[in-house]
Design an enzyme around this catalytic site. Structure first.
Site, PDB file in Angstrom:
ATOM      1  N   GLY A  27      -0.886   6.851 -16.845  1.00 11.33           N
ATOM      2  CA  GLY A  27      -0.970   5.735 -15.917  1.00 11.33           C
ATOM      3  C   GLY A  27      -2.282   5.718 -15.160  1.00 11.33           C
ATOM      4  N   GLY A  29      -2.892   3.632 -12.565  1.00 11.69           N
ATOM      5  CA  GLY A  29      -2.668   2.912 -11.323  1.00 11.69           C
ATOM      6  C   GLY A  29      -3.210   3.694 -10.145  1.00 11.69           C
ATOM      7  N   PHE A  30      -2.750   3.361  -8.958  1.00 12.84           N
ATOM      8  CA  PHE A  30      -3.244   4.028  -7.751  1.00 12.84           C
ATOM      9  C   PHE A  30      -3.017   5.533  -7.811  1.00 12.84           C
ATOM     10  CE2 PHE A  30      -2.400  -0.307  -6.098  1.00 12.84           C
ATOM     11  CZ  PHE A  30      -3.657  -0.577  -5.597  1.00 12.84           C
ATOM     12  N   GLY A  31      -1.833   5.957  -8.231  1.00 14.38           N
ATOM     13  CA  GLY A  31      -1.522   7.380  -8.266  1.00 14.38           C
ATOM     14  C   GLY A  31      -2.296   8.130  -9.320  1.00 14.38           C
ATOM     15  N   VAL A  95       2.458   5.074 -24.208  1.00 14.96           N
ATOM     16  CA  VAL A  95       3.154   6.351 -24.312  1.00 14.96           C
ATOM     17  C   VAL A  95       4.611   6.097 -24.682  1.00 14.96           C
ATOM     18  CG1 VAL A  95       3.902   8.412 -23.065  1.00 14.96           C
ATOM     19  CG2 VAL A  95       1.617   7.466 -22.669  1.00 14.96           C
ATOM     20  N   GLU A 186       4.149 -13.503   0.801  1.00 13.80           N
ATOM     21  CA  GLU A 186       2.740 -13.813   0.528  1.00 13.80           C
ATOM     22  C   GLU A 186       2.596 -14.914  -0.510  1.00 13.80           C
ATOM     23  OE1 GLU A 186       0.900  -9.451   1.780  1.00 13.80           O
ATOM     24  OE2 GLU A 186       1.214  -9.912  -0.328  1.00 13.80           O
ATOM     25  N   ASP A 316       5.545   4.990  -8.026  1.00 12.73           N
ATOM     26  CA  ASP A 316       6.736   4.157  -8.176  1.00 12.73           C
ATOM     27  C   ASP A 316       7.774   4.754  -9.114  1.00 12.73           C
ATOM     28  OD1 ASP A 316       5.421   2.445  -6.531  1.00 12.73           O
ATOM     29  OD2 ASP A 316       5.202   0.810  -7.973  1.00 12.73           O
ATOM     30  N   ALA A 332       1.595   1.674  -2.643  1.00  9.43           N
ATOM     31  CA  ALA A 332       0.353   2.264  -3.131  1.00  9.43           C
ATOM     32  C   ALA A 332       0.002   3.536  -2.379  1.00  9.43           C
ATOM     33  CB  ALA A 332      -0.792   1.243  -3.013  1.00  9.43           C
ATOM     34  N   GLN A 333       0.232   3.559  -1.054  1.00  7.23           N
ATOM     35  CA  GLN A 333      -0.114   4.746  -0.276  1.00  7.23           C
ATOM     36  C   GLN A 333       0.702   5.957  -0.693  1.00  7.23           C
ATOM     37  OE1 GLN A 333      -2.330   5.813   1.891  1.00  7.23           O
ATOM     38  NE2 GLN A 333      -3.491   3.915   1.745  1.00  7.23           N
TER      39      GLN A 333
END
Length: 432
Positions: A27, A29-31, A95, A186, A316, A332-333
């Protein structure tokens, strides 16, 4: 190859290598990228694998969907992000699973990626909660493809109504947004601005003001993770801007041009935006490891996957205890802090040091409702609303974007939009 051994907190023994220690991160992503950044220059070889060759800045996907930003503004090529990190490589591929006995990540193309440590950061997927037709006919807003598909569809509905105004009565210009969390709020606010401030000038002979935006939320309030004051403010602003806010309402069934609510009411609507929640991505179920709430991978306090001390799950896809028996949110944090800790645990194993437990540091929450309207709740009990919160939201998202080019492009787009109310990327792709 020389090796050493160390024990993890659960008592399992891990074999470590003092050279060419292989770390695979699933992945980008952010992590996943937080892991790669934290291991830059370390005595390990890192391979990040992802089905896409780009990283998506998900918090701004709704702006792509509502023609506020270009797709390229919120995406960054992974190899470009990693190009100055000599010990980090990228592999494009999907994967399929993990061979735990051989310690190989299995790719859909038949390839294998051997690892000594593994970090699973494969993210989430929309949760449709068994609502008939929601997956088939709804537009989830969790990927770049999904955002551009929604933008195409919204613009196509206006073009169709311009060609045949009778379609308005059938719901061509009715947009149902399901979910009153930050994403739902949003996108509802952004759609209202798109219709009221932009499209009314594009379609001279179409009664654009007949468009409806309906926000459906099952709870008795919007923005469940925020304070009562922020919830009331968000609802008030949305209503003033023409959004129909339906609280304590649910969706029972979705058809191509109809949405049936839980109380039996049927909305004529050609568009349903699904922002009602997420669950673990499909990879979690294929790994043969214990899972928890929402199908997320069960992990210990050190983020190691149960039964596999050499592997971690973050972000996540991980079911992480918040210390009170609840679960940490899919934000995300959480992913970034988890990625940094996973990297720290790997280095601790290599050095023979003990691992430490994950402690999430809440840096606050924000949501924007539109121009000069947002809510921000920061550490220390600081609650902001209106223009000040909106400015803080803009600044934070600019800082967190990957790459100077993206930051500059987004800043220029936002400045142009603010000065002119114009939204440039009103493009419909892929028509045949």
């Amino acid at each position: 190859m020389n090796s050493l051994h160390t024990s993890d907190p659960g008592g399992q023994t891990l074999a470590m290598a003092d050279a060419a220690h292989r770390v695979v991160v699933i992945g980008a992503g952010f992590g996943g990228l937080a892991v790669a950044r934290s291991l830059t220059g370390a005595p390990v070889e890192v391979t990040v694998v992802d089905r896409n060759n780009f990283h998506t800045f998900q918090p701004l996907l709704y702006q792509v969907a509502t023609a506020g930003l270009n797709a390229a503004d919120v995406a960054s090529v992974v190899r470009g992000i990693l190009q100055r990190r000599a010990n980090v490589d990228f592999r494009l591929g999907a994967v399929d699973g993990v061979d735990w006995a051989e310690r190989d990540v299995l790719l859909a193309d038949g390839g294998r990626l051997p690892f000594d440590h593994l970090v699973v950061a494969a993210g989430s997927a929309p949760a449709f909660f068994g609502v008939p037709g929601a997956q088939e006919h709804g537009f989830p807003l969790y990927s770049l493809d999904g955002a551009t598909a929604l933008r195409n569809h919204v613009l196509e509905r206006f073009e169709a109504a311009a060609a045949d105004p009778a379609l308005i009565g059938d719901g061509a210009l009715t947009f149902v947004v399901v979910g009153g969390g930050p994403t739902g709020v949003e996108v509802a606010g952004a759609l209202a601005e798109l219709v009221d401030r932009v499209l009314q000038h594009d379609f001279h002979h179409l009664d654009v003001h007949r468009a409806r935006i309906v926000l459906v939320e099952q709870a008795p309030h919007l923005l469940g993770a925020f304070s009562n004051g922020s919830r009331r403010y968000a609802g008030s602003v949305l209503r003033r801007r023409g959004v129909e806010v339906r609280l304590e309402a649910s969706v029972a069934e979705v058809e191509p041009t109809r949405v049936r609510l839980g109380d039996g009411e049927v909305l004529r609507a050609h568009t349903l935006v699904w922002a009602a929640g997420v669950q673990a991505g499909g990879l979690a179920a294929s790994l043969g490891v214990p899972t928890g709430r929402g199908g997320r991978i069960a992990v210990g306090p050190d983020l190691a996957i149960e039964g596999h001390a050499e592997a971690f799950a973050i972000g996540d896809i991980a079911d992480i205890d918040d210390g009170t028996g609840g679960r940490l949110p899919q934000l995300a944090q959480v992913a970034m802090q988890g990625g940094s800790l996973a990297a720290e645990q790997i280095l601790a194993d290599l050095d023979g040091r003990p691992r430490r437990a994950f402690r999430y540091r809440d840096k606050g929450s924000m949501a924007t409702i539109g121009r000069r309207a947002a809510v921000a709740e920061l550490p220390g009990g600081i609650h902001l609303r209106g223009t000040l919160a909106w400015g803080a939201w803009l600044g934070l998202h600019l800082i967190e974007l990957m790459g100077f080019r993206n930051r500059l492009s987004v800043f220029l787009n936002w400045a142009w939009n603010y000065l002119t109310w114009d939204r440039g990327p009103r493009l419909i792709f892929g028509r045949r």
